[in-house]
Design a protein around this motif. Structure first.
Motif, PDB file in Angstrom:
ATOM      1  N   ALA A  78       2.285  10.148  -4.314  1.00  0.00           N
ATOM      2  CA  ALA A  78       1.857  10.657  -2.998  1.00  0.00           C
ATOM      3  C   ALA A  78       3.063  11.205  -2.234  1.00  0.00           C
ATOM      4  O   ALA A  78       4.178  10.698  -2.370  1.00  0.00           O
ATOM      5  CB  ALA A  78       1.186   9.544  -2.203  1.00  0.00           C
ATOM      6  N   PHE A  89       0.838  -1.204   0.000  1.00  0.00           N
ATOM      7  CA  PHE A  89       0.000   0.000   0.000  1.00  0.00           C
ATOM      8  C   PHE A  89       0.876   1.257   0.000  1.00  0.00           C
ATOM      9  O   PHE A  89       0.696   2.164  -0.835  1.00  0.00           O
ATOM     10  CB  PHE A  89      -0.896  -0.029   1.240  1.00  0.00           C
ATOM     11  CG  PHE A  89      -1.569   1.279   1.580  1.00  0.00           C
ATOM     12  CD1 PHE A  89      -2.739   1.667   0.950  1.00  0.00           C
ATOM     13  CD2 PHE A  89      -1.036   2.113   2.565  1.00  0.00           C
ATOM     14  CE1 PHE A  89      -3.363   2.866   1.273  1.00  0.00           C
ATOM     15  CE2 PHE A  89      -1.654   3.304   2.897  1.00  0.00           C
ATOM     16  CZ  PHE A  89      -2.815   3.687   2.244  1.00  0.00           C
ATOM     17  N   VAL A 143       1.374   9.814   3.347  1.00  0.00           N
ATOM     18  CA  VAL A 143       1.513   8.371   3.571  1.00  0.00           C
ATOM     19  C   VAL A 143       1.691   8.093   5.068  1.00  0.00           C
ATOM     20  O   VAL A 143       1.130   7.130   5.605  1.00  0.00           O
ATOM     21  CB  VAL A 143       2.693   7.794   2.750  1.00  0.00           C
ATOM     22  CG1 VAL A 143       2.908   6.313   3.068  1.00  0.00           C
ATOM     23  CG2 VAL A 143       2.439   7.970   1.253  1.00  0.00           C
ATOM     24  N   HIS A 155       3.164   1.573  -3.313  1.00  0.00           N
ATOM     25  CA  HIS A 155       2.402   1.937  -4.505  1.00  0.00           C
ATOM     26  C   HIS A 155       1.908   3.386  -4.436  1.00  0.00           C
ATOM     27  O   HIS A 155       1.832   4.069  -5.467  1.00  0.00           O
ATOM     28  CB  HIS A 155       1.237   0.969  -4.714  1.00  0.00           C
ATOM     29  CG  HIS A 155       1.679  -0.398  -5.150  1.00  0.00           C
ATOM     30  ND1 HIS A 155       0.802  -1.429  -5.409  1.00  0.00           N
ATOM     31  CD2 HIS A 155       2.914  -0.897  -5.372  1.00  0.00           C
ATOM     32  CE1 HIS A 155       1.485  -2.499  -5.776  1.00  0.00           C
ATOM     33  NE2 HIS A 155       2.765  -2.201  -5.746  1.00  0.00           N
ATOM     34  N   LEU A 156       1.585   3.876  -3.242  1.00  0.00           N
ATOM     35  CA  LEU A 156       1.189   5.281  -3.102  1.00  0.00           C
ATOM     36  C   LEU A 156       2.343   6.214  -3.471  1.00  0.00           C
ATOM     37  O   LEU A 156       2.158   7.183  -4.208  1.00  0.00           O
ATOM     38  CB  LEU A 156       0.747   5.574  -1.664  1.00  0.00           C
ATOM     39  CG  LEU A 156      -0.697   5.238  -1.276  1.00  0.00           C
ATOM     40  CD1 LEU A 156      -0.932   5.575   0.189  1.00  0.00           C
ATOM     41  CD2 LEU A 156      -1.701   6.003  -2.132  1.00  0.00           C
TER      42      LEU A 156
END
Length: 305
Positions: A262, A253, A267, A256-257
């Protein structure tokens, strides 16, 4: 040894009441303290005030000689630091023998994560229409979509899910609450689970807001251990040769952000990290991946023969 056991139990009670320690973390502390008390018993030390720097160093030497990982030694040392700090506060000892003890340097491991194709395979794996497959699919979709910990997922109650805003109320470490968003795919999987899967497992529709979201085959709250078993089963199917754990979904998660653009602070908030240093490890992961892609793709990056 009676006084030692009583002291350690009082210490655990103090952490649970004053520091909001979870039961899971309390068990970890108990395990570390039990190991230390075995050493104390063999060394015939009856009172906390008898523990000095030499005794602590001898204990750490035994851990190294027994082949314990540095991470385990660091955790046990941290437990002892907390214990002896507490003993100073309550007046059981005058001097803290841990003050001059250094924490061993950690071996840094980059967290394991799944590639996009593996994620797709994983989320497509509980393909059956049985009640447990519907639950498993919802659990996997939510973990990848939100990045929450396994222990946080099993604590979620029905009333903690807001489908309209696509958000969850999550209790993190130290029972700190945070609101976490989740995506369309997770929303659809959760709604299907609530309409079809959960009623079949529990034998009833329309649960109250305080009932657990994820349940086991008996209709009781799914445990952390039970969730780990479910996720491990699907990970072994998707990537049998890789050393992936259920926590890899959280790593995936975050990775990939960051790869999607991001910023690190966002995050950090989504993961519920109290320190930025806990989140910065993912910059190394994405950096290593970018480097691997570059070396594979660029014609002048390869070694000359």
């Amino acid at each position: 040894m009676g006084s030692w056991k009583e002291t350690c139990e009082n210490f655990i009670k103090y952490l649970k009441t004053q520091k909001n320690l979870s039961e899971h973390t309390a068990q970890s502390y108990r395990s570390d303290l039990k190991h230390f008390l075995q050493y104390i018993e063999s060394a015939q030390i009856s009172e906390p005030a008898e523990v000095n720097l030499k005794i602590i160093r001898n204990y750490l030497s035994q851990l190294y000689e027994a082949g314990y990982a540095r991470s385990t030694i660091s955790r046990r040392l941290a437990t002892l630091r907390s214990l002896f700090r507490y003993l100073c506060q309550v007046g059981k000892i005058d001097n803290n023998p841990l003050v001059l003890v250094r924490t061993p340097k950690q071996t840094k491991y980059l967290p394991q994560f799944l590639y996009s194709t593996e994620v797709n395979d994983l989320l497509d794996n509980p393909a059956g229409k049985g009640k447990l497959e519907i639950r498993d699919h919802a659990l996997l979709e939510l973990l990848y979509s939100s990045g929450i910990r396994i222990g946080e997922a099993v604590q979620i109650d029905v009333g903690d899910v807001d489908f309209e805003r696509r958000s969850l109320r999550v209790k993190g470490k130290g029972q700190k609450e945070r609101i976490v968003p989740f995506g369309n795919h997770a929303s659809a999987a959760l709604q299907w689970y609530m309409m079809e899967g959960r009623p079949l497992i529990c034998g009833k529709k329309n649960p109250s807001t305080t009932e657990p979201l994820f349940v086991n085959w008996r209709g009781k709250r799914l445990t952390t251990r039970g969730a780990y078993g479910i996720i491990n089963k699907y990970l072994k199917k998707v990537a049998p040769a890789r050393n992936l754990t259920p926590h890899s979904l959280r790593h995936t998660f975050a990775t990939h952000l960051l790869e999607g653009g991001a910023d690190l602070r966002s995050v950090q908030e989504l993961l519920g990290h109290s320190r930025m240093s806990s989140t910065q490890i993912y910059t190394h992961v994405t950096g290593e991946r970018i480097k691997a892609v570059y070396e594979k793709a660029h014609p002048r990056a390869k070694e000359r023969k």
